[in-house]
Design a protein around this motif. Structure first.
Motif, short mmCIF file in Angstrom:
data_model
loop_
_atom_site.label_atom_id
_atom_site.label_comp_id
_atom_site.label_asym_id
_atom_site.label_seq_id
_atom_site.Cartn_x
_atom_site.Cartn_y
_atom_site.Cartn_z
N THR A 173 9.05 15.62 18.89
CA THR A 173 8.64 17.02 18.70
C THR A 173 7.99 17.25 17.33
O THR A 173 7.51 18.35 17.06
N LEU A 174 8.03 16.23 16.46
CA LEU A 174 7.44 16.40 15.12
C LEU A 174 5.94 16.66 15.18
O LEU A 174 5.34 17.17 14.23
N VAL A 175 5.35 16.30 16.32
CA VAL A 175 3.92 16.52 16.47
C VAL A 175 3.59 18.02 16.55
O VAL A 175 2.48 18.44 16.18
N TYR A 176 4.56 18.83 16.95
CA TYR A 176 4.29 20.27 17.11
C TYR A 176 4.03 20.95 15.76
O TYR A 176 3.06 21.71 15.63
N PRO A 177 4.89 20.74 14.74
CA PRO A 177 4.56 21.32 13.43
C PRO A 177 3.23 20.81 12.88
O PRO A 177 2.52 21.55 12.19
N VAL A 178 2.91 19.54 13.19
CA VAL A 178 1.64 18.99 12.73
C VAL A 178 0.47 19.73 13.37
O VAL A 178 -0.53 20.05 12.72
N ILE A 179 0.61 20.01 14.67
CA ILE A 179 -0.44 20.76 15.38
C ILE A 179 -0.62 22.16 14.78
O ILE A 179 -1.74 22.61 14.52
N LEU A 180 0.53 22.82 14.52
CA LEU A 180 0.46 24.16 13.93
C LEU A 180 -0.13 24.12 12.52
O LEU A 180 -0.90 25.00 12.13
#
Length: 233
Positions: free
Chosen positions: A109-116
């Motif tokens: 799920t760490l990819v989600y903050p990166v996307i934001l």
């Protein structure tokens, strides 16, 4: 303890339950982030973690319900007790193996903050607070699941029992508005999983919440050791 920890991790993937759990968790997390943030064009990561709270409470017992119940059903419990390990090490090894499985899911799920962040929305303290809250939450949930699993050889009963306790701790704060006695109301909120979790989602470090989750985790791990010690004698 390390050998038992490694054995438990391998067991998750040999029995496919590890793959099933991670697949379900990844799909649900992807759905929550897509609908709650991307499709609604909302950069608030709290929306994702607020929903993740509800999901993990119902996913974690999938991993814990077999832990000691299966040992009892397959009659391998006595073999487990003959290992040169203390009961504390056995319980801790299973606890850490389960926590590691969930952490593997969280890494995805760490990819989600990166996307934001790539879209210009980045709040490091909020993100850090939410991941800390999730780890504290699942630690308490795992310890409850392990304790219930130590009570029965039936995995279904173990799972249902865990869901029952978690459901009470999950919904207990909804009783607070109906209670007029301040002391009783405070006591009800004190035991609420959601009430102790929610401040972390705003990036607020809540020492009382940390103490609550650590106390819950420690209490149920100790109860599990006591229960296993009773069965060994």
């Amino acid at each position: 303890m390390i050998a038992l920890y490694v054995k438990e991790i391998k067991q998750y993937f040999r029995s496919m339950i590890g793959y099933v759990f991670l697949t379900i968790m990844t799909l649900i997390c992807g759905f929550l982030f897509t609908t709650g943030n991307l499709m609604s064009q909302n950069g608030d990561i709290k929306i994702f973690f607020g929903s993740l709270f509800n999901v993990l409470i119902f996913l974690v017992p999938m991993l814990t319900m077999r832990q000691f119940s299966e040992e009892e059903k397959l009659k391998t419990r006595q073999l487990l007790f003959t290992l040169p390990l203390t009961l504390e090490s056995i319980v801790l090894g299973k606890f850490l193996a389960t926590l590691s499985m969930i952490c593997i899911g969280l890494v995805m799920t760490l990819v989600y903050p990166v996307i934001l962040a790539s879209l210009g929305v980045f709040s490091p303290m909020v993100i850090l607070g939410n991941y800390l809250a999730v780890i504290l939450l699942v630690s308490a949930v795992i310890s409850i699941g392990l304790f219930v699993s130590s009570l029965t050889e039936n995995q279904v009963i173990s799972g249902v029992g865990s869901y029952g306790i978690l459901l009470i701790l999950w919904l207990i704060d909804s009783l607070a508005p109906t209670i007029s006695n301040p002391l009783l109301k405070k006591t009800v909120l004190l035991f609420s999983l959601k009430n102790n979790y929610i401040e972390f989602t705003y990036g607020i470090f809540n020492p009382a919440g940390v103490l609550y989750f650590i106390s819950m985790t420690t209490l149920f791990l100790i109860l599990t050791v006591v229960k296993l010690d009773g069965r060994r004698q």
